[in-house]
Design a protein around this motif. Structure first.
Motif, PDB file in Angstrom:
ATOM      1  N   PHE A 337       0.790  -1.215  -0.002  1.00 45.59           N
ATOM      2  CA  PHE A 337      -0.031  -0.011   0.034  1.00 45.59           C
ATOM      3  C   PHE A 337       0.953   1.196   0.077  1.00 45.59           C
ATOM      4  CE2 PHE A 337      -2.992  -3.144   1.095  1.00 45.59           C
ATOM      5  CZ  PHE A 337      -4.121  -2.797   0.944  1.00 45.59           C
ATOM      6  N   PRO A 342      -2.394   1.745   5.485  1.00 49.79           N
ATOM      7  CA  PRO A 342      -3.517   1.886   6.521  1.00 49.79           C
ATOM      8  C   PRO A 342      -3.563   0.377   7.281  1.00 49.79           C
ATOM      9  CG  PRO A 342      -4.206   0.964   4.208  1.00 49.79           C
ATOM     10  CD  PRO A 342      -2.811   1.475   4.057  1.00 49.79           C
ATOM     11  N   VAL A 347      -9.385  -1.535   7.186  1.00 50.76           N
ATOM     12  CA  VAL A 347      -9.752  -1.313   5.830  1.00 50.76           C
ATOM     13  C   VAL A 347     -10.652  -2.546   5.305  1.00 50.76           C
ATOM     14  CG1 VAL A 347      -8.962  -1.879   3.458  1.00 50.76           C
ATOM     15  CG2 VAL A 347      -7.814  -0.501   4.859  1.00 50.76           C
ATOM     16  N   THR A 350     -14.166  -1.730   7.002  1.00 57.14           N
ATOM     17  CA  THR A 350     -14.775  -0.740   6.052  1.00 57.14           C
ATOM     18  C   THR A 350     -15.506  -1.328   4.840  1.00 57.14           C
ATOM     19  OG1 THR A 350     -13.408   0.810   7.058  1.00 57.14           O
ATOM     20  CG2 THR A 350     -14.679   1.539   5.241  1.00 57.14           C
ATOM     21  N   LEU A 351     -14.831  -2.148   3.971  1.00 57.74           N
ATOM     22  CA  LEU A 351     -15.052  -2.663   2.627  1.00 57.74           C
ATOM     23  C   LEU A 351     -16.254  -3.548   2.746  1.00 57.74           C
ATOM     24  CD1 LEU A 351     -11.666  -3.000   1.050  1.00 57.74           C
ATOM     25  CD2 LEU A 351     -13.324  -1.095   0.544  1.00 57.74           C
ATOM     26  N   THR A 384      -4.252   2.046  -2.896  1.00 56.39           N
ATOM     27  CA  THR A 384      -4.875   2.947  -1.944  1.00 56.39           C
ATOM     28  C   THR A 384      -6.270   2.300  -1.487  1.00 56.39           C
ATOM     29  OG1 THR A 384      -5.781   4.287  -3.340  1.00 56.39           O
ATOM     30  CG2 THR A 384      -3.435   4.790  -2.791  1.00 56.39           C
ATOM     31  N   THR A 385      -6.562   2.940  -0.422  1.00 53.08           N
ATOM     32  CA  THR A 385      -8.062   2.437  -0.270  1.00 53.08           C
ATOM     33  C   THR A 385      -9.044   2.965  -1.239  1.00 53.08           C
ATOM     34  OG1 THR A 385      -7.640   2.724   2.221  1.00 53.08           O
ATOM     35  CG2 THR A 385     -10.058   2.780   1.368  1.00 53.08           C
ATOM     36  N   GLN A 389     -12.187   1.028  -3.173  1.00 54.46           N
ATOM     37  CA  GLN A 389     -13.476   1.419  -3.446  1.00 54.46           C
ATOM     38  C   GLN A 389     -13.750   1.337  -4.813  1.00 54.46           C
ATOM     39  OE1 GLN A 389     -13.391   5.113  -1.114  1.00 54.46           O
ATOM     40  NE2 GLN A 389     -14.211   4.098   0.775  1.00 54.46           N
TER      41      GLN A 389
END
Length: 708
Positions: A337, A342, A347, A350-351, A384-385, A389
């Motif tokens: 990452f 993160p 992560v 959240t996902l 990256t996040t 997403q």
């Protein structure tokens, strides 16, 4: 011949071929001393070969073939004679001398079953249901010519290449993407599946669930942990050929590899004529290993059409805990990452809470995110996040094209940019929190057991036009990292009875599959109050509303309804709502913030005091303010490429235009003397007098039509 063990399978095969060559030579003159000597020498070689096999530790392909297909000694020697005629030129010449052509059934029978000459048992060697012909080891032509199947020849000589007729239909499964217990947390059931895969007993197991739930991965992981090879058959590709022949060849390949066989996409077989299922079930019942079936829906075979144990395992829609575990097991390490790396647990959580993805979709999303990272900058990909997403949204972006349209996110804006009273902002924040925490509260903490149905979120946005309801929905979706789809009411509503309900059911089903947030604008048109039944169409309208209420309550996603007329909404809907957010007309201070936030950085607006005067004087909504600013921008900036300033007078004139568009009077009392004079000079006077230049020079003006 040495008494030591064999060093490899091929050396053993050479000795066996030498032995059957003696049987073939005995057929030249079976009644002579030479014929008797050849048979006696072959028997002696058989004893010595058996001793060397016993002393060996290597794997023998011939022995494995005999065990896999249940061949007796005579059937084994038939295979060897056919192979000998393929690979040895001296044997081919001898066969040609004896038959005048290729190897025949008659010659083989004389060589290997001479002791049964003239007895009915002789022809059982080539019985249609026997292993030689039934399993496709040898090919017997109507003329009597006999040939070993090419795939069997290659197998005995050490090749593991797939049969030519199965290329594009069958493949050997690779390494599983994850362990079986990641897909199925029930350790006892995983152990039972591994035991079933390792057993040498016929059985059929249907793994069913929606695509991407990990059915193939579970099959591969189970066989991997059981130490068994897995062959995967594409059923749709197999149906393009002769189905019974393909089934026979697939099971022959499975026996050669000692593999579990998996039929992927089995619906066309179980939904077709009975013969298709019968052929598959018969082959599975005679195969001494597990047969796996992969389908979308649960199904049980009719009657007693399965001659072996039948089992079913469902891989259902994953909950929050399962999704979190899958994300955590599949995410790349932190060093992949971008800095600062993160927390991978955060992560994953959240996902998992935002996107209801299956294991297959999660794996594909991670691959897609890695591709996005590689395109962003040269060198090693740094995730990256945001990449994850976006990749998840792409996985969810298929579907909903018939009845809904994706609304693009508000670039560069967040919920903090939305101008609302404190109460409305708190309601929106609580709604966003409820949506984000839904997975943990409902699934992980167990409230879903108490709720039963209705695990989704249903919210109503109310307020007059232009107060920010649509913008709030877009910002809410963008903040959660999901797509917002506006429902197309014109496409959903149908004049035909029952069609509207079918369309609604389809859109909710698609939304659950694609993880989309649904937005019903002007919701009172669809969720209108039910009325008294006076005629048949009233009854159908009430049935439609009842279905819609029921479907909304069952929906596990997020639905946002927006209406200007709350009083027209069906009262039964209110009980099902989880949040009602009011969007009132903004007060003077809110209007001042809206005016100030409408101008991008390159444009110079009026000074703050002038904007405050506009906000104080004109009680219009945020949508109206947007229209005013855009009208002024096009009038001022669109005619002069060098202009970057919008003045107070430009905005006031545009306010006058907006008032007239809305049917409001433009009076000195509302505008004030100065503002009214500007509007009169720049708007009202121009509207009352056509733009005609009496000098005849009309350049730069709209053309007028002459009238006589």
């Amino acid at each position: 011949m040495s008494d030591d063990g064999y060093p490899d399978s091929l050396t053993h095969l050479r000795d066996e071929l030498a032995r059957v060559y003696l049987l073939l030579r005995a057929c030249v003159d079976p009644e002579s001393d030479d014929g008797a000597d050849c048979r006696r020498e072959a028997q002696e070689m058989a004893v010595l070969i058996g001793k060397r096999v016993t002393a060996s530790t290597v794997h023998f392909r011939l022995s494995a073939l005999v065990d896999a297909f249940g061949l007796d000694t005579r059937q084994r020697d038939v295979v060897l004679l056919c192979l000998l005629a393929e690979v040895d030129s001296d044997s081919r010449r001898l066969v040609s001398d004896l038959t005048g052509g290729p190897l025949t059934v008659d010659l083989v029978l004389r060589a290997v079953v001479a002791d049964l000459a003239g007895m009915p048992e002789t022809w059982l060697v080539f019985a249609a249901e026997g292993p030689l012909v039934g399993d496709g080891l040898v090919i017997a032509e109507p003329s009597g010519a006999l040939q070993l199947a090419d795939r069997v020849t290659r197998h005995l000589l050490g090749s593991d290449l797939m049969d030519d007729q199965l290329v594009g239909i069958v493949r050997q499964a690779g390494q599983a993407r994850c362990r079986a217990d990641v897909l199925m947390p029930d350790h006892d059931r995983v152990a039972a599946l591994c035991l079933l895969a390792a057993e040498r007993e016929p059985a059929m197991l249907l793994l069913h669930g929606r695509p991407g739930t990990g059915r193939r991965t579970l099959a591969a992981a189970t066989c991997e942990e059981a130490g068994v090879t897995l062959l995967v058959v594409d059923v749709r590709a197999a149906l393009a050929g002769q189905w019974p022949d393909i089934v026979r060849l697939c099971y022959r390949e499975a026996r050669l590899r000692d593999a579990v066989i998996c039929w992927h996409g089995v619906e066309p077989v179980i939904n077709r004529e009975h013969d298709h299922w019968t052929a598959l079930a018969h082959a599975a019942a005679t195969y001494p290993r597990l047969t796996l079936l992969i389908g979308d829906n649960e199904w049980d075979p009719p009657g007693a059409s399965v001659g072996c144990p039948w089992l079913r395992v469902e891989l259902g829609t994953p909950g929050f805990s399962e999704r979190s575990r899958w994300w955590r097991s599949m995410l790349p390490p932190a060093e992949d990452f971008a800095a600062p790396a993160p927390d991978l647990d955060d992560v994953a959580a959240t996902l998992a809470a935002t996107f209801r993805l299956t294991p297959g979709q999660i794996s594909a999303a991670i691959g897609s995110a890695t591709g996005l990272a590689r395109l962003r900058a040269p060198g090693p990909a740094r995730l990256t996040t945001a990449d994850l997403q976006e990749a998840c949204r792409r996985q969810c972006g298929r579907g909903l094209v018939a009845f809904a349209r994706r609304m693009p996110p508000c670039a560069g804006l967040t919920l903090d940019d939305l101008v609302l009273p404190a109460r409305g902002r708190r309601q929106l924040t609580e709604l966003a929190t409820r949506i984000a925490a839904r997975g943990r509260v409902v699934d992980e903490l167990g409230f879903g057991v108490r709720l039963g149905q209705g695990t989704g979120v249903l919210a109503l946005f109310t307020g007059v036009p232009g107060t920010g309801k649509t913008t709030a929905a877009r910002l809410l979706a963008a903040g959660l990292g999901v797509d917002l789809h506006r429902v197309d009411l014109a496409a959903i509503v149908s004049k035909y009875v029952g069609e509207t309900e079918k369309n609604l059911d389809q859109i909710f089903e698609d939304a659950e599959r694609t993880n989309a947030m649904l937005f019903f604008d002007e919701a009172d048109a669809l969720f209108a109050k039910r009325g008294e039944v006076r005629e048949s169409r009233d009854r159908w309208a009430n049935v439609e509303m009842a279905f819609l209420l029921q479907r909304v309550e069952e929906f596990s996603g997020v639905v946002i309804l927006a209406t200007n007329l709350r009083q027209n909404v069906e009262p039964a809907l209110l009980r099902r709502l989880h949040a009602v957010v009011d969007f009132p007309l903004p007060d003077a201070e809110s209007r001042r913030r809206i005016w100030r936030g409408m101008f991008p950085e390159p444009v110079t607006p009026p000074d703050p005091a002038e904007l405050a005067e506009l906000a104080e004087r004109f009680p219009i909504s945020g949508g109206d303010i947007r229209n005013v600013v855009m009208d002024a921008a096009f009038r001022v900036l669109g005619t002069d490429r060098n202009a970057t300033t919008i003045g107070l007078r430009d905005l006031v004139v545009s306010v006058g235009r907006e008032y007239r568009k809305l049917g409001l009077a433009v009076t000195p009392a509302d505008f004030g003397e100065q503002f009214h004079e500007w509007v009169t000079q720049d708007l009202l006077a121009v509207d009352e007098h056509p733009m005609v230049d009496v000098s005849g020079d009309n350049s730069g003006r709209w053309p007028c039509t002459e009238t006589s």
